[in-house]
Design a protein around this motif. Structure first.
Motif, mmCIF file in Angstrom:
data_model
loop_
_atom_site.group_PDB
_atom_site.id
_atom_site.type_symbol
_atom_site.label_atom_id
_atom_site.label_comp_id
_atom_site.label_asym_id
_atom_site.label_seq_id
_atom_site.Cartn_x
_atom_site.Cartn_y
_atom_site.Cartn_z
ATOM 1 N N ASN A 43 -11.655 2.121 -0.101
ATOM 2 C CA ASN A 43 -11.155 3.303 0.612
ATOM 3 C C ASN A 43 -10.026 2.968 1.583
ATOM 4 O O ASN A 43 -9.614 3.831 2.367
ATOM 5 N N GLU A 44 -9.498 1.755 1.526
ATOM 6 C CA GLU A 44 -8.413 1.364 2.428
ATOM 7 C C GLU A 44 -7.180 2.224 2.184
ATOM 8 O O GLU A 44 -6.917 2.668 1.071
ATOM 9 N N GLU A 45 -6.401 2.434 3.254
ATOM 10 C CA GLU A 45 -5.307 3.410 3.203
ATOM 11 C C GLU A 45 -4.148 3.000 2.299
ATOM 12 O O GLU A 45 -3.368 3.856 1.858
ATOM 13 N N GLN A 46 -4.004 1.718 2.000
ATOM 14 C CA GLN A 46 -2.889 1.286 1.151
ATOM 15 C C GLN A 46 -3.142 1.559 -0.328
ATOM 16 O O GLN A 46 -2.275 1.336 -1.162
ATOM 17 N N ARG A 47 -4.317 2.062 -0.643
ATOM 18 C CA ARG A 47 -4.683 2.302 -2.037
ATOM 19 C C ARG A 47 -4.442 3.764 -2.428
ATOM 20 O O ARG A 47 -4.711 4.674 -1.644
ATOM 21 N N ASP A 73 -24.787 -6.180 -17.204
ATOM 22 C CA ASP A 73 -24.899 -6.220 -15.748
ATOM 23 C C ASP A 73 -23.847 -7.137 -15.129
ATOM 24 O O ASP A 73 -23.307 -6.841 -14.053
ATOM 25 N N ILE A 74 -23.536 -8.226 -15.795
ATOM 26 C CA ILE A 74 -22.468 -9.119 -15.328
ATOM 27 C C ILE A 74 -21.126 -8.391 -15.398
ATOM 28 O O ILE A 74 -20.313 -8.454 -14.457
ATOM 29 N N ILE A 75 -20.880 -7.709 -16.496
ATOM 30 C CA ILE A 75 -19.632 -6.959 -16.645
ATOM 31 C C ILE A 75 -19.540 -5.883 -15.564
ATOM 32 O O ILE A 75 -18.471 -5.666 -14.969
ATOM 33 N N ALA A 76 -20.640 -5.211 -15.295
ATOM 34 C CA ALA A 76 -20.640 -4.160 -14.267
ATOM 35 C C ALA A 76 -20.289 -4.733 -12.897
ATOM 36 O O ALA A 76 -19.485 -4.147 -12.152
ATOM 37 N N LEU A 77 -20.860 -5.858 -12.539
ATOM 38 C CA LEU A 77 -20.549 -6.467 -11.243
ATOM 39 C C LEU A 77 -19.087 -6.901 -11.182
ATOM 40 O O LEU A 77 -18.432 -6.754 -10.144
ATOM 41 N N ALA A 78 -18.576 -7.413 -12.285
ATOM 42 C CA ALA A 78 -17.156 -7.779 -12.320
ATOM 43 C C ALA A 78 -16.285 -6.544 -12.109
ATOM 44 O O ALA A 78 -15.241 -6.612 -11.440
ATOM 45 N N MET A 79 -16.699 -5.409 -12.644
ATOM 46 C CA MET A 79 -15.957 -4.170 -12.457
ATOM 47 C C MET A 79 -15.928 -3.780 -10.980
ATOM 48 O O MET A 79 -14.882 -3.380 -10.456
ATOM 49 N N TYR A 80 -17.046 -3.890 -10.310
ATOM 50 C CA TYR A 80 -17.100 -3.538 -8.886
ATOM 51 C C TYR A 80 -16.163 -4.405 -8.046
ATOM 52 O O TYR A 80 -15.516 -3.922 -7.119
ATOM 53 N N TYR A 81 -16.081 -5.673 -8.384
ATOM 54 C CA TYR A 81 -15.364 -6.606 -7.510
ATOM 55 C C TYR A 81 -13.942 -6.929 -7.975
ATOM 56 O O TYR A 81 -13.210 -7.603 -7.255
ATOM 57 N N HIS A 82 -13.505 -6.439 -9.133
ATOM 58 C CA HIS A 82 -12.237 -6.935 -9.682
ATOM 59 C C HIS A 82 -11.011 -6.529 -8.852
ATOM 60 O O HIS A 82 -9.987 -7.209 -8.900
ATOM 61 N N ASP A 83 -11.114 -5.446 -8.090
ATOM 62 C CA ASP A 83 -10.015 -5.028 -7.214
ATOM 63 C C ASP A 83 -10.476 -4.910 -5.759
ATOM 64 O O ASP A 83 -9.870 -4.182 -4.969
ATOM 65 N N VAL A 84 -11.532 -5.611 -5.402
ATOM 66 C CA VAL A 84 -12.109 -5.432 -4.063
ATOM 67 C C VAL A 84 -11.137 -5.870 -2.973
ATOM 68 O O VAL A 84 -11.138 -5.331 -1.866
ATOM 69 N N ILE A 85 -10.288 -6.827 -3.280
ATOM 70 C CA ILE A 85 -9.188 -7.217 -2.387
ATOM 71 C C ILE A 85 -7.909 -6.701 -3.024
ATOM 72 O O ILE A 85 -7.577 -7.092 -4.144
ATOM 73 N N TYR A 86 -7.220 -5.814 -2.327
ATOM 74 C CA TYR A 86 -5.997 -5.260 -2.906
ATOM 75 C C TYR A 86 -4.983 -4.964 -1.816
ATOM 76 O O TYR A 86 -5.197 -4.099 -0.968
ATOM 77 N N GLU A 87 -3.902 -5.698 -1.856
ATOM 78 C CA GLU A 87 -2.775 -5.500 -0.958
ATOM 79 C C GLU A 87 -1.508 -5.513 -1.816
ATOM 80 O O GLU A 87 -1.148 -6.565 -2.363
ATOM 81 N N PRO A 88 -0.844 -4.361 -1.977
ATOM 82 C CA PRO A 88 0.299 -4.280 -2.887
ATOM 83 C C PRO A 88 1.433 -5.264 -2.605
ATOM 84 O O PRO A 88 2.224 -5.564 -3.504
ATOM 85 N N THR A 89 1.515 -5.772 -1.392
ATOM 86 C CA THR A 89 2.591 -6.703 -1.062
ATOM 87 C C THR A 89 2.274 -8.132 -1.483
ATOM 88 O O THR A 89 3.131 -9.015 -1.359
ATOM 89 N N ARG A 90 1.060 -8.370 -1.995
ATOM 90 C CA ARG A 90 0.656 -9.721 -2.382
ATOM 91 C C ARG A 90 0.522 -9.827 -3.895
ATOM 92 O O ARG A 90 0.343 -8.825 -4.587
ATOM 93 N N SER A 91 0.584 -11.055 -4.399
ATOM 94 C CA SER A 91 0.476 -11.291 -5.846
ATOM 95 C C SER A 91 -0.801 -12.046 -6.213
ATOM 96 O O SER A 91 -0.973 -12.425 -7.376
ATOM 97 N N ASP A 92 -1.671 -12.256 -5.243
ATOM 98 C CA ASP A 92 -2.890 -13.036 -5.499
ATOM 99 C C ASP A 92 -4.156 -12.201 -5.319
ATOM 100 O O ASP A 92 -5.211 -12.725 -4.980
ATOM 101 N N ASN A 93 -4.060 -10.902 -5.559
ATOM 102 C CA ASN A 93 -5.211 -10.025 -5.329
ATOM 103 C C ASN A 93 -6.407 -10.367 -6.213
ATOM 104 O O ASN A 93 -7.550 -10.331 -5.758
ATOM 105 N N GLU A 94 -6.133 -10.688 -7.478
ATOM 106 C CA GLU A 94 -7.245 -11.030 -8.379
ATOM 107 C C GLU A 94 -7.935 -12.310 -7.935
ATOM 108 O O GLU A 94 -9.174 -12.398 -7.951
ATOM 109 N N LEU A 95 -7.143 -13.300 -7.523
ATOM 110 C CA LEU A 95 -7.727 -14.546 -7.033
ATOM 111 C C LEU A 95 -8.585 -14.288 -5.805
ATOM 112 O O LEU A 95 -9.728 -14.781 -5.718
#
Length: 234
Positions: A43-47, A73-95
C-alpha cells in the motif's frame, strides 16, 4: 465492508491458509503480523500497479491453474513476496524482495523451501528460468520447473488481458515512473516491450500460451503505437 477492506481480509486469510499448510505450528497471531507487514508495503504511495490489486489478480489466475502445481503453497508464498520491496527508482527490487522473504519466512520454513522461494522471486526479474544459477539443480527437476513456469506466466497474465484492462495496467506503470520525463519513459518502455515481442513465446506453459499469447502480442503492439505517438507529440 468496502472492496479494499474485503480484499485485504481475503488475502490475509489466504496467506494464513498457505503458510499453515506448510508449517502447522504457525499461529494466527504470527501470520497476522506477517500479513500486516506485507499489506503495508503493497500500500506504499509510490505504487500504482504493484499493489494488493496485483496480488489479487494473481490469485485469480492461481485458482484457475492450482491443480497443475506440484507445490501450490510455495508458489502462493512466492506470489505474496515477489514485489514486497518495490521502489521504481531502483533496479534490485526482486533481489531485495527475495532477501526479505527468506529473512521473515526463515522462522517458519526449512532452508530448502526458503531457497525455492528465493529462486522463484528472482526469476520474476528476467522471466527466464534458466538465468538463475542457484536454481539450476532444482530447475532440472521437471515438477519444479513446471511450477516456476506457471508462476512467471501468472505474473505476465495481465499482458494478455482485455485491452481495457491492459490499458489500465499500462497507465498504472506510467504512474509509477512519473519521475521519468515522458520522452525518456517512452523510449525505455518501448525497449522493454520490443524485448518481450522478440521472445519466440511470451508464455512458458501451454495453458497460458494457448489462452493469452495472441492477445498479449496485440496489446503490446498497440501500446508501442501509443508510445510512438506520445513521443511524436512531445
Amino acid at each position: 465492508m468496502n472492496e479494499l477492506s474485503q480484499m485485504h481480509t481475503e488475502l490475509g486469510n489466504r496467506f494464513y491458509v498457505h503458510l499453515s499448510a506448510i508449517n502447522s505450528d504457525v499461529t494466527p497471531k504470527e501470520t497476522q503480523a506477517l500479513w500486516q507487514d506485507i499489506a503495508v508495503r503493497y500500500n506504499e504511495e509510490q505504487r500504482a500497479y504493484h499493489t494488493l490489486h496485483h496480488i489479487q489478480q494473481l490469485f485469480g489466475q492461481f485458482e484457475q491453474i492450482k491443480s497443475h502445481l506440484n507445490e501450490p503453497d510455495i508458489i502462493a508464498l512466492a506470489m505474496y513476496y515477489h514485489d514486497v520491496i518495490y521502489e521504481p527508482t531502483r533496479s534490485d527490487n526482486e533481489l531485495k524482495s527475495a532477501e526479505f522473504a527468506v529473512e521473515v519466512l526463515g522462522h517458519y520454513l526449512d532452508a530448502g523451501q526458503c531457497q525455492h522461494i528465493y529462486a522463484l522471486i528472482m526469476m520474476t526479474a528476467s522471466h527466464e528460468i534458466d538465468k538463475i544459477d542457484e536454481w539450476s539443480d532444482i530447475a532440472k527437476e521437471k515438477n519444479s520447473y513446471s511450477d516456476a513456469a506457471y508462476l512467471l506466466d501468472m505474473d505476465l497474465s495481465i499482458l494478455g488481458a482485455s485491452w481495457s484492462a491492459y490499458e489500465k495496467y499500462a497507465k498504472a506503470v506510467r504512474q509509477e515512473y512519473l519521475h521519468v520525463p515522458i520522452a525518456d519513459y517512452c523510449a525505455g518502455r518501448m525497449a522493454v516491450l520490443k524485448g518481450l515481442l522478440a521472445h519466440p513465446k511470451l508464455y512458458l506453459t501451454d495453458y497460458y500460451y494457448e489462452q493469452l499469447e495472441a492477445q498479449a502480442r496485440d496489446n503490446i503492439k498497440r501500446e508501442i503505437n501509443l508510445l510512438v505517438h506520445a513521443q511524436f507529440n512531445e
